[in-house]
Design an enzyme around this catalytic site. Structure first.
Site, mmCIF file in Angstrom:
data_model
loop_
_atom_site.group_PDB
_atom_site.id
_atom_site.type_symbol
_atom_site.label_atom_id
_atom_site.label_comp_id
_atom_site.label_asym_id
_atom_site.label_seq_id
_atom_site.Cartn_x
_atom_site.Cartn_y
_atom_site.Cartn_z
ATOM 1 N N CYS A 218 0.786 -1.108 -0.177
ATOM 2 C CA CYS A 218 0.141 -0.176 -0.081
ATOM 3 C C CYS A 218 0.690 1.351 -0.027
ATOM 4 O O CYS A 218 0.120 2.513 0.074
ATOM 5 C CB CYS A 218 -0.948 -0.277 1.097
ATOM 6 N N HIS B 294 -1.135 8.713 5.766
ATOM 7 C CA HIS B 294 -1.534 7.304 5.567
ATOM 8 C C HIS B 294 -3.047 7.132 6.089
ATOM 9 O O HIS B 294 -3.847 6.507 5.383
ATOM 10 C CB HIS B 294 -0.683 6.278 5.813
ATOM 11 N N HIS C 270 -9.395 3.610 1.212
ATOM 12 C CA HIS C 270 -7.830 2.964 1.154
ATOM 13 C C HIS C 270 -7.712 2.383 -0.600
ATOM 14 O O HIS C 270 -8.249 1.359 -0.632
ATOM 15 C CB HIS C 270 -7.612 1.966 2.021
#
Lengths: 418, 404
Positions: free
Chosen positions: A177, A310, A347
């Protein structure tokens, strides 16, 4: 800058996301605090415990581009759409299927001869976690002869180089990610080292049954809303999309009279060297990449105006990322508003870092920090300033954008106002 | 012609090598394999191959991960196992004491084309057979293509710059070029760089569907530059080298195997074409400040895929003219995709060490390679400089220049 004095500008951006398939729609939705998450129907997720997330829909492409993509691989649709937007905004002198120079206006054609060699030096750098996993259902895990599934990670990268007739190197990265941010950072390195004059860089990922089968097991998905930095945050929600930027040197952008949207001035990348799925509690890994990126940029911590986090909404990430920001920015951290756009778009896996990089550039351009939504009870442990009621108008000159991923990878990018 | 603009160029040297291949594990054994010239290609025994269109492969049969794991593991994909092998071998050969090193200054740069594809298959088999909730949680983290490099970081506490290339067959070639740029520009003093590719039925099934494999069933199935070639042969392996800035290598008394003198990257839209190969080679040569005539050997990417071999032969002919010595090790170790670039680099180290060029037995040369000097048998030759090509059928090209 140890490697070269060459400064790197972002001159084009393109996006496909749960909150819109063009930059303006996406930005307006972020600033309006719109929740882009809900029931997923773009992919059959029947049988999975959680079917909430962020999906993209309504991508339109002209027939000449549609004809070049594989329709059963939704990634290709997303990537090509985002690349087209980024190339258009940058006024990049490339054209579909032919190598003609398309300068922005006739006056500019006279300087075309002075420009760097065009097509030979346009690199494509993409990143993805799951690539074409959406095409694998008829093949993966079955004992039958392989049919149409695409096991390659590089397909979309090659596709874009083929469509726009680009003769630079094509690179595909996969760092879970943190991928999307890594692609942009590596792309900037290609400009600095002279290996490319233009780089089309970013990340993408599509929701697929394969991805969901795994992500459902990680115990990071929530049945609740995605609430980054909230005391009762219960996990993240996954989404799909693509975020693509065009990078070039300042000299090149000035020569082409192309708008420099922001400078990409720092790139930090590492691994926690700690655990496959959990970050160290002190946030050392992400603190190190923030420091590395600031050092490369030659920017002092007290000059940082904003951190695009994040901010996944998991207990561990938000706590450790808060600790890392405090460690790097010191007391100044309490003067630096942070946000997590994941609260609105989810996400985006391999695209998360590049989409958040785009949001960071838009923050600089507009002097406005998007809110973090769904915050009902602030976590006293995550006590940095976060706009929650609406966007925060603030002149922003320097942004750090953080990304982390499975396996312990971290990437920090630093963008500066031009 | 591409001019690289790295301002502060440090000299970069290779101070350790750790290959894991079908013909040898560890640089010394691998070098013996390269010199002896016996092929690692054999009939597939790992699974029933009768139903497929290809029947041979070069698997690293003798590799046992237990010899290379510092701590026991419950489960590892073969790709990760091979990676541990290569890392462990390179670390040992380097003489670097990680306990004393500043590990945040050591880069770990990796490449693989298919990563944990076999674990993807294993994991998803349960989902396909039993249902969406029945994938095994222990397997999923091993399906990522960055699992190998992440597990190396965690095992050896390497928290420095970290990058995972999945650029198809040029993955490890691009990893090498990037690691070289990081060290040459002074951003890190040391880089561990390499790549891995496993042989298993999942990747084999996929490659069969791509129609890239030879139908031949003997150990000479991989026939680079040969007009009778009908495809390549899958190989398996992993490789890793240690790149260091020259002065710091000298300061610690490291054994220097070779100088990493340059790298070039390019690409051609619409499949592999000679121009992109020429550009990668020319960039690598120019950036290392030598003349094309000083390149004494081209270690080709050629693997028996007719279109690729023709494009490469034509490009070499164009850049170097007649009688340039050219060879390839693919007949020995097969096509190892994401590991191909690093394994060719290991072979270049073998060639420099032994001053020996491995042969390629060609029955009938393709016309593009007629004027290249490809030895049929291995032979001694004085060599100081080797140019390595690492190519992808979709058009990506990497060239690396290695000097004694």
């Amino acid at each position: 800058m140890p490697e070269s004095s060459k400064r790197v500008a972002v001159t084009g951006m393109g996006i496909v996301s749960p909150l819109g398939n063009d930059i303006q729609t996406f930005w307006n939705a972020l600033c309006a605090g719109k929740d882009g998450l809900g029931q997923i129907t773009s992919c059959d997720l029947s049988g999975f415990p959680i079917q909430q997330g962020g999906q993209v829909s309504g991508i339109s492409l002209p027939p000449e581009l549609l004809a070049k993509i594989r329709v059963d691989d939704r990634c290709q649709l997303m990537v090509v759409s985002a690349v087209k937007q980024a190339i258009n905004q940058a006024g990049l002198p490339v054209n579909v299927a032919q190598a003609s120079c398309l300068c922005k206006n006739p006056e500019e054609t006279r300087i075309a001869g002075k420009m760097p060699a065009l097509h030979s030096k346009t690199a494509v750098v993409f990143s993805t976690n799951f690539a074409a996993a959406g095409t694998l259902d008829g093949d993966l895990g079955l004992a039958t002869p392989w049919t149409k599934g695409d096991l390659g990670f590089e397909t979309a990268t090659d596709l874009v180089a083929d469509i726009w007739n680009l003769s630079g190197p094509r690179t595909t990265l996969s760092l879970s990610c943190s991928s999307g941010a890594a692609a942009i950072g590596y792309g900037a390195d290609l400009i600095r080292s002279g290996r490319a004059d233009y780089v089309i860089a970013g990340g993408y990922d599509a929701i697929s049954r394969f991805a969901w089968a795994g992500l459902s097991l990680l115990r990071t998905m929530t049945e609740d809303k995605l609430r980054p930095f909230d005391k009762n945050r219960a996990g993240t929600l996954f989404s799909e999309g693509a975020g693509i930027v065009v990078l070039e040197s300042f000299e090149s952008a000035k020569l082409r009279n192309s708008q420099m949207l922001a400078e990409l001035c720092g790139f930090g990348f590492n691994n926690n060297a700690y655990h496959m799925t959990a970050p160290p509690q002190d946030g050392k890994g992400i603190a190190d990449t923030m420091e590395m990126a600031l050092k490369e940029a030659g920017i002092l911590p007290e000059m940082v105006d904003h951190v695009n986090t994040h901010g996944t909404g998991t207990q561990l990430n938000d706590l450790t990322e808060t600790a890392a920001i405090k460690q790097v920015l010191g007391k100044h951290a309490y003067d630096v508003p942070i946000t997590s756009i994941k609260s609105m778009i989810g996400h985006l896996m391999g695209a998360a870092g590049s989409v958040e990089a785009i949001a960071s550039v838009l923050t600089i351009l507009n002097g406005r920090i998007p809110p973090t939504i769904n915050m009902t009870e602030p976590d006293p442990e995550c006590d940095l300033p976060i706009p929650t009621a609406g966007p925060l108008d603030k002149q922003v000159k320097v942004v750090i954008s953080n990304s982390s991923g499975i396996g312990g990878n971290n990437v920090s990018l630093v963008f500066r106002k031009v | 012609m591409v001019k690289l603009k790295i301002l502060i160029m440090k000299r970069v040297v290779i101070t350790a090598a750790g290959p894991v291949t079908a013909i040898g594990i560890g640089q010394e054994c691998f070098t013996e394999g390269v010199v002896e010239g016996g092929s690692g290609i054999m009939e597939i025994t790992a699974f029933e191959h009768g139903k497929y269109d290809a029947h041979v492969a070069a698997r690293a049969e003798d590799f046992d991960v237990k010899e290379f794991l510092p701590t026991p593991k419950n489960y590892l994909d073969r790709n990760t196992e091979l990676s541990f092998g290569a890392f462990s071998l390179a670390l040992k050969a380097s003489g670097i004491d990680l306990a004393k090193a500043d590990k945040s200054k050591i880069a770990l740069i990796w490449g693989t084309a298919f990563g944990g594809a076999d674990t993807m298959n294993l994991f998803y088999a349960d989902v396909q057979k039993k249902g969406p909730r029945f994938g095994k949680p222990i397997l999923f983290p091993h399906t990522y293509s960055n699992t190998a490099i992440s597990m190396l970081s965690i095992e050896y506490k390497l928290n420095g710059p970290h990058m995972n290339f999945v650029s198809g067959w040029t993955a490890s070639g691009q990893a090498l070029a990037y690691a070289y740029d990081l060290v040459a520009s002074g951003r890190v003093p040391v880089a561990f760089v390499g790549g891995a590719e496993a042989f298993n039925e999942t990747i084999f099934r996929y490659c069969c569907s791509q129609k890239i494999l030879s139908a031949s069933s003997n150990e000479n199935a991989c026939m680079p530059f040969d007009s009778a070639a009908d495809g390549t042969v899958m190989g398996e392996g992993a490789g890793m080298i240690v790149l260091e800035e020259l002065d710091s290598a000298l300061a610690r008394g490291a054994h220097i195997l070779a100088e990493f003198a340059g790298a070039g990257l390019a690409g051609s839209p619409g499949g592999l074409k000679p121009k992109a190969i020429e550009e990668a080679m020319t960039t690598a040569i120019n950036s290392s400040k030598i003349n094309p005539c000083d390149v004494e050997l081209v270690l080709a990417s050629a693997n028996g895929m007719p279109d690729m071999d023709k494009a490469e032969a034509a490009a070499i002919q164009k850049v170097f003219g007649d009688n340039k010595p050219v060879t390839t090790i693919k007949p020995l170790i097969g096509e190892t995709f994401g590991a191909a670039g690093i394994l060719q680099l290991h072979a270049a180290l073998s060639i420099l060490e032994k001053q020996f060029v491995p042969g390629v037995n060609i029955a009938s040369k393709i016309s593009e390679s007629e004027k290249l000097k490809i030895p049929a048998e291995g032979c001694p030759q004085k060599i100081k400089t080797v140019l390595i090509n690492n190519l992808d059928p979709d058009g990506n090209t990497v060239s690396l220049l290695i000097k004694k």
